[in-house]
Design a protein around this motif. Structure first.
Motif, short mmCIF file in Angstrom:
data_model
loop_
_atom_site.label_atom_id
_atom_site.label_comp_id
_atom_site.label_asym_id
_atom_site.label_seq_id
_atom_site.Cartn_x
_atom_site.Cartn_y
_atom_site.Cartn_z
N GLU A 209 -6.24 -2.90 -1.00
CA GLU A 209 -5.83 -1.51 -0.77
C GLU A 209 -6.83 -0.79 0.12
N GLU A 210 -8.12 -0.90 -0.21
CA GLU A 210 -9.15 -0.16 0.52
C GLU A 210 -9.37 -0.68 1.93
N ARG A 211 -9.43 -1.99 2.09
CA ARG A 211 -9.83 -2.58 3.36
C ARG A 211 -8.69 -2.91 4.30
N VAL A 212 -7.48 -2.96 3.76
CA VAL A 212 -6.37 -3.34 4.62
C VAL A 212 -5.26 -2.29 4.58
N ILE A 213 -4.63 -2.11 3.44
CA ILE A 213 -3.45 -1.24 3.37
C ILE A 213 -3.77 0.20 3.77
N ALA A 214 -4.84 0.77 3.24
CA ALA A 214 -5.19 2.16 3.56
C ALA A 214 -5.49 2.32 5.05
N LYS A 215 -6.16 1.33 5.64
CA LYS A 215 -6.48 1.41 7.07
C LYS A 215 -5.22 1.33 7.92
N VAL A 216 -4.30 0.46 7.54
CA VAL A 216 -3.04 0.36 8.29
C VAL A 216 -2.25 1.66 8.13
N ALA A 217 -2.21 2.21 6.92
CA ALA A 217 -1.49 3.48 6.69
C ALA A 217 -2.08 4.60 7.54
N ASP A 218 -3.40 4.68 7.63
CA ASP A 218 -4.04 5.69 8.49
C ASP A 218 -3.65 5.46 9.94
#
Length: 134
Positions: A55-64
């Protein structure tokens, strides 16, 4: 470490194509991360850590990178699901099983599906079978 395909650095108009090029070439950080996620499934504590890192290193960055709109997080999750699923099956299934035509079909479909997730306009949820334009 949990490092995967560098999706946020891809150009938007070529995202699907560029992501699939990395996935097809068995991008080493993606393969290692996918294997780590698979190993974490059997232990609740390890799974919790792995999914928090995902979540922190991949999904949240892609969402941003997608702009943070109302559906950016869901679109990021779908992007990661498709990428991790593809990578997992490529680890488990020899690449030649589908034959050259089947491999090309899968890669083309995946590239289009990933691109569709990127191209969705803000606040429009993805609906299977419906075309969306930006």
């Amino acid at each position: 470490s949990l490092d995967m395909v560098p999706l946020p650095s891809a150009e938007r108009e070529h995202f699907g194509r560029d992501a699939m090029a990395l996935l097809i070439d068995s991008h080493p950080p993606t393969v290692r991360s996918t294997a780590m996620l698979a190993h974490s499934i059997g232990d609740p504590h390890t799974r919790e850590i792995a999914f928090r890192l995902l979540e922190e290193r991949v999904i949240a960055k892609v969402a941003d990178w997608l702009g943070g709109d109302a559906h950016a997080h869901a679109r990021a999750e779908l992007t990661v699901m498709l990428s991790v699923g593809y990578t997992t099956l490529r680890i488990l299934t020899p690449v030649g099983q589908a034959g050259p035509d089947g491999q090309e079909f899968v890669a083309d479909w995946m590239a289009k599906a990933l691109q569709m997730l990127i191209n969705l306009p803000a606040n429009v949820p993805p609906v299977p079978g419906e075309a969306h334009t930006a």
